[in-house]
Write an enzyme that holds these catalytic residues in place. Structure first.
Site, short mmCIF file in Angstrom:
data_model
loop_
_atom_site.label_atom_id
_atom_site.label_comp_id
_atom_site.label_asym_id
_atom_site.label_seq_id
_atom_site.Cartn_x
_atom_site.Cartn_y
_atom_site.Cartn_z
N SER A 59 12.39 6.38 -14.30
CA SER A 59 11.89 7.47 -14.63
C SER A 59 11.38 8.65 -14.38
CB SER A 59 10.26 6.51 -14.41
OG SER A 59 9.16 7.96 -14.66
N SER A 60 11.59 8.65 -12.89
CA SER A 60 11.54 9.86 -11.73
C SER A 60 12.55 10.92 -12.12
CB SER A 60 11.43 9.68 -10.65
OG SER A 60 10.55 9.15 -10.30
N GLU A 113 12.00 12.71 0.33
CA GLU A 113 10.61 12.86 -0.46
C GLU A 113 9.47 13.30 -0.17
OE1 GLU A 113 10.50 10.58 -3.27
OE2 GLU A 113 8.16 9.85 -2.98
N THR A 135 6.74 27.32 6.50
CA THR A 135 6.02 25.95 5.73
C THR A 135 4.58 26.84 6.35
OG1 THR A 135 7.25 24.19 5.92
CG2 THR A 135 4.22 23.81 6.46
N TYR A 190 9.32 15.52 1.38
CA TYR A 190 8.22 17.12 0.19
C TYR A 190 8.33 17.03 -1.48
CZ TYR A 190 9.67 18.55 5.13
OH TYR A 190 9.73 18.60 6.30
N HIS A 230 0.66 -0.94 0.14
CA HIS A 230 0.42 -0.02 0.39
C HIS A 230 0.76 1.08 -0.24
CE1 HIS A 230 -2.87 3.24 1.25
NE2 HIS A 230 -1.91 3.44 2.59
N TRP A 271 6.79 -0.16 3.66
CA TRP A 271 7.63 0.63 2.83
C TRP A 271 9.01 1.25 2.68
CZ3 TRP A 271 9.31 5.77 1.27
CH2 TRP A 271 8.78 6.67 1.64
N LYS A 282 4.17 29.89 3.66
CA LYS A 282 2.99 29.65 3.17
C LYS A 282 1.70 29.22 3.57
CE LYS A 282 6.05 27.18 -0.28
NZ LYS A 282 5.20 27.17 -0.97
N ASP A 334 6.58 22.40 -26.45
CA ASP A 334 6.64 20.61 -25.46
C ASP A 334 7.14 21.07 -24.44
OD1 ASP A 334 6.27 17.89 -24.94
OD2 ASP A 334 5.23 17.83 -26.98
N HIS A 349 15.29 12.66 11.89
CA HIS A 349 13.65 12.52 13.18
C HIS A 349 13.20 11.37 12.22
CE1 HIS A 349 11.23 15.10 9.86
NE2 HIS A 349 11.39 13.79 9.68
N HIS A 350 13.42 10.50 11.79
CA HIS A 350 12.36 9.34 11.82
C HIS A 350 13.03 8.31 12.35
CE1 HIS A 350 10.38 10.69 7.89
NE2 HIS A 350 12.01 11.21 7.96
N SER A 395 -1.44 27.12 -4.70
CA SER A 395 -0.99 28.47 -4.99
C SER A 395 -1.56 29.45 -6.29
CB SER A 395 0.50 28.20 -4.95
OG SER A 395 0.72 28.03 -3.72
N ARG A 399 1.60 0.04 15.41
CA ARG A 399 1.11 -0.11 13.46
C ARG A 399 1.66 -0.90 12.98
NH1 ARG A 399 5.64 4.44 10.02
NH2 ARG A 399 4.69 2.89 8.48
N HIS A 433 13.06 12.16 3.46
CA HIS A 433 13.12 12.84 3.84
C HIS A 433 12.05 13.62 2.68
CE1 HIS A 433 10.63 14.86 7.14
NE2 HIS A 433 10.86 16.06 6.51
#
Lengths: 187, 525
Positions: free
Chosen positions: B169-170, B255, B328, B257, B77, B142, B331, B106, B302-303, B268, B450, B253
């Site tokens: 690809s990315s 990722e 943040t 963002y 998932h 994951w 924003k 293009d 921090h993870h 925006s 979890r 991390h």
């Protein structure tokens, strides 16, 4: 047309630069490995493989701590046992014990022992001055070896800890069956 | 996809038709459409996995699936939603909108663009197909933490290859976007005149180029540990599993963002349109986005507060993390200030945008709470964390994707989306979202871990509530499908400027956008 050609050339130049950046970052990922090890070494976080020094030699005769010994092997054709199951020491007192290990395989095998402590907290008060776990051990076919561990329990050990279990697990160094250093395995 | 084709074929499209047209296309609009359709299919597959998880958690005990399969579901998932749904959806938006917004004909590398998309279906097939190999899909979570990921069955190898392909690809997509934005802008479109969506994607693309290769390196190390006798992470050979976490989160991390900055860009664009005011603090938005991106490289640990880090390290990562709340906050402040005294109307895109601000901000605050090391040690790996990242990823990224889809559907299809269906979708989504995820905060604070298929009896009521919400939320997404299908098939004709207050080059071309736009670059004053 000339503008288009110019833009296309600029695009290609930028593409190459960004692609190089991506490749460099792929390498950087691998560079994090030695970097991580250096940090651990400098800060002393992961110093399982280094002898400790016992700064305070004052023996605390008022307390006795029971040290229990445990030996495990992980996926390795060795026999591994402590020669004594437990001893009693005073904090600050130098003690030496021995473990016996033998290789049951008909070829040389290299292994590395990793210590752990119960309770976990006791680990930081357990100073090993000499230990077979500081280095890789290579045993010839059928070889039997007795290996000493010399340690001091720091007198700063919290008073409620009266029993410490020292447990070793021997792992085979990866790159198995490669002679000597174990190619591919990092020390 | 088939329903979209006739509209495009009315344009000036030449070349192969039918399936070959989609396989060989180098048109940014076609590729954008394919990305969006692909990500929606992946979104539904990931959703089915999520609903199976919630069905199992409806009651304590094991009813629906076995624990091994449950772990595969939580893992897949996450992977499917992150790499299959959210990221390709944003790339789809980028393909469609960036050339239209900056007045380019293009993307810079049209052929590479085709390739970046067509790498994704094989990667997705590998990933989903790994359920059917002996041992099933990877069940390491994951994050694919070692040592579990080193010990998994062959499903793990398929996942590693899938990640490699999706990474390539990315990276190609990101390079394309950077080059397009830097080199292909219409005359007069200076960097600081660019729509904010382009800015956020430019920064996201740099992040992708910087960290996707690091993830590729990490999973390559897992692969060589598994099969080629190295010991990067396997303790048996002197490796260190904690190092995997460091390398993974160095990618992980930024990722986070990567998945939220394009969402900021979409919001925006939408808020000024429906508040009928220019964006408040444009320059500060650009700087805030850049600071978030730069700071994202210094907060990864921090993870990992519970891995036995020295107190000095915990403090550094804790303060650095809290620092991110500042840009943040800038924003959120700017969005609110844009709405302040604006002539607001609440069409579906605006509803999703305002909903985004409300619910995303809640997720931001729980993020701040998790950043505090002593609290994080309590809530690590509990449902509190699950609640936190679903508030920012579902109510953040996903709601922004819905907002953007409703906003630009008129430009893509030539028809206005049905407001009644859209509003129904919004209200069902936001209500069921909160029913699903709000109780998870309480579950986490009460200590429910979890990734476990069973739980203690005291967690039963909140879990039942969350499961009911999840099924409601899942079914609500079919309303979105209905809204899109209806919009593609017909509806009120959209004007070139489909929304009254919309600004920007994309609203100067007809709706639907013709197959080729800006062959002659427009001049921006």
């Amino acid at each position: 047309m000339s503008t288009r050609a110019r833009i296309a050339a600029e695009n290609r130049r930028l593409l190459v630069r960004l692609a190089v950046a991506a490749v460099v970052m792929f390498g950087f990922g691998f560079l994090l490995v030695p970097f991580y090890e250096k940090i651990c070494e400098v800060t002393g976080i992961n110093n399982l493989l280094k002898p400790d020094t016992a700064a305070n030699t004052q023996i605390d005769l008022t307390r006795t701590v029971t040290i229990q010994f445990d030996a495990n092997i992980h996926d390795l054709p060795w026999q591994f046992r402590p020669l004594q199951t437990q001893i009693s020491v005073h904090p600050g007192e130098l003690a030496t014990v021995a473990y016996e290990v033998s290789n049951t395989r008909s070829e040389p095998v290299t292994g590395q022992a990793v210590p752990s402590y119960g309770p976990q907290l006791a680990g930081q008060y357990f100073r090993k001055l000499e230990c077979f776990c500081f280095a890789k051990q290579t045993l010839a076919a059928g070889e039997k070896r007795t290996m000493p561990v010399a340690f001091v329990v720091d007198p700063g050990l919290p008073a409620d800890v009266t029993v410490i279990t020292l447990s070793y697990t021997f792992f085979e160094i990866a790159g198995r069956r490669v002679a000597g250093d174990g190619a591919g395995g990092r020390s | 996809m088939a329903a979209v084709m006739p509209d495009h074929l009315h344009g000036e499209h030449h070349g192969p038709t039918g399936l070959m047209r989609w396989i060989t296309t180098t048109n940014h609009k076609d590729i954008g459409t394919m990305y969006l359709v692909f990500s929606f299919i992946m979104f539904l597959s990931g959703g089915v996995m999520a609903l199976t998880i919630r069905a199992e958690l409806f009651q304590p005990g094991l009813q629906v699936v076995q624990p091994e399969f449950f772990n595969q579901l939580t893992t897949m998932h996450g992977l499917v939603m992150v790499f299959g749904a959210i990221m390709p959806a944003f790339v789809g938006f980028a393909n469609w909108q960036i050339p239209l917004m900056i007045g380019a004909c293009d993307m810079a590398f049209a052929r590479m663009n085709n390739w970046s998309f067509w790498l994704l279906p094989p990667a997705a097939t590998l990933l989903i197909g790994s359920f059917f190999v002996p041992g099933g899909a990877t069940a390491a979570g994951w994050t694919l933490y070692a040592p579990l990921s080193v010990q998994m069955g062959m499903g793990m190898d398929l996942a590693i290859f899938a990640i490699h392909i999706m990474g390539v690809s990315s990276i190609m997509g990101a390079i394309n976007i950077v080059v397009t934005i830097l080199n292909m802008r219409a005359p007069g479109m200076t960097m600081m005149k660019m729509p904010l969506f382009c800015w956020t994607w430019l920064i996201t693309a740099y992040l992708l180029i910087a960290v996707m290769p690091v993830l590729a390196g990490a999973v390559t190390m897992v692969l060589t540990d598994r099969h080629f006798g190295t010991s990067f992470f396997s303790a048996a050979g002197g490796g260190d599993p904690v190092m995997y976490q460091h390398i993974f989160w160095f990618f992980g991390h930024p990722e986070v963002y990567i998945m939220i900055l394009p969402a900021f860009g979409i919001i925006s664009q939408i808020i000024p349109t429906f508040a009928r005011k220019p964006l408040f603090g444009y320059a500060s938005m650009v700087y805030a986005t850049s600071s978030i991106a730069i700071l994202s490289f210094s907060v990864w640990a921090h993870h990992m507060f519970t891995t036995g880090m020295p107190a000095a390290g915990q403090l550094f990562f804790m303060y650095a993390t809290m620092l991110i709340a500042v840009p943040t906050g800038v924003k959120v402040f700017n969005w609110v200030a844009t709405m302040w005294r604006g002539s607001m109307t609440f069409e579906t895109p605006m509803l999703f945008a305002v909903g985004f601000i409300f619910v995303f901000t809640m997720g931001g605050f729980t993020g701040l709470i998790c950043a505090i090391a002593p609290i994080d040690i309590q809530v690590q790996d509990t449902y509190y964390v699950v609640a936190h990242f679903h508030y920012v990823l579902v109510a953040g990224s996903l709601f922004a994707i819905f907002a953007g889809a409703y906003y630009w559907l008129p430009k893509w299809t030539g028809h206005m989306p049905d407001e009644r269906i859209g509003k129904l979708h919004f209200w069902c989504s936001i209500v069921f979202f909160n029913i699903t995820f709000f109780p998870m905060h309480f579950l986490g604070l009460a200590g429910m871990p979890r990734r476990i298929p069973d739980y203690a009896l005291q967690f039963a009521d909140f879990n039942m509530l969350a499961s009911i919400g999840a099924f409601g939320f899942g079914l609500s997404q079919l309303i979105f499908l209905a809204a899109v299908v209806k919009c593609v098939r017909g509806g009120e004709k959209a004007a070139a400027r489909a929304w009254e207050g919309a600004e920007g080059l994309e609203w100067t071309v007809p709706s639907p956008a013709p197959h080729h736009t800006f062959e002659e670059a427009p001049v921006v004053k």
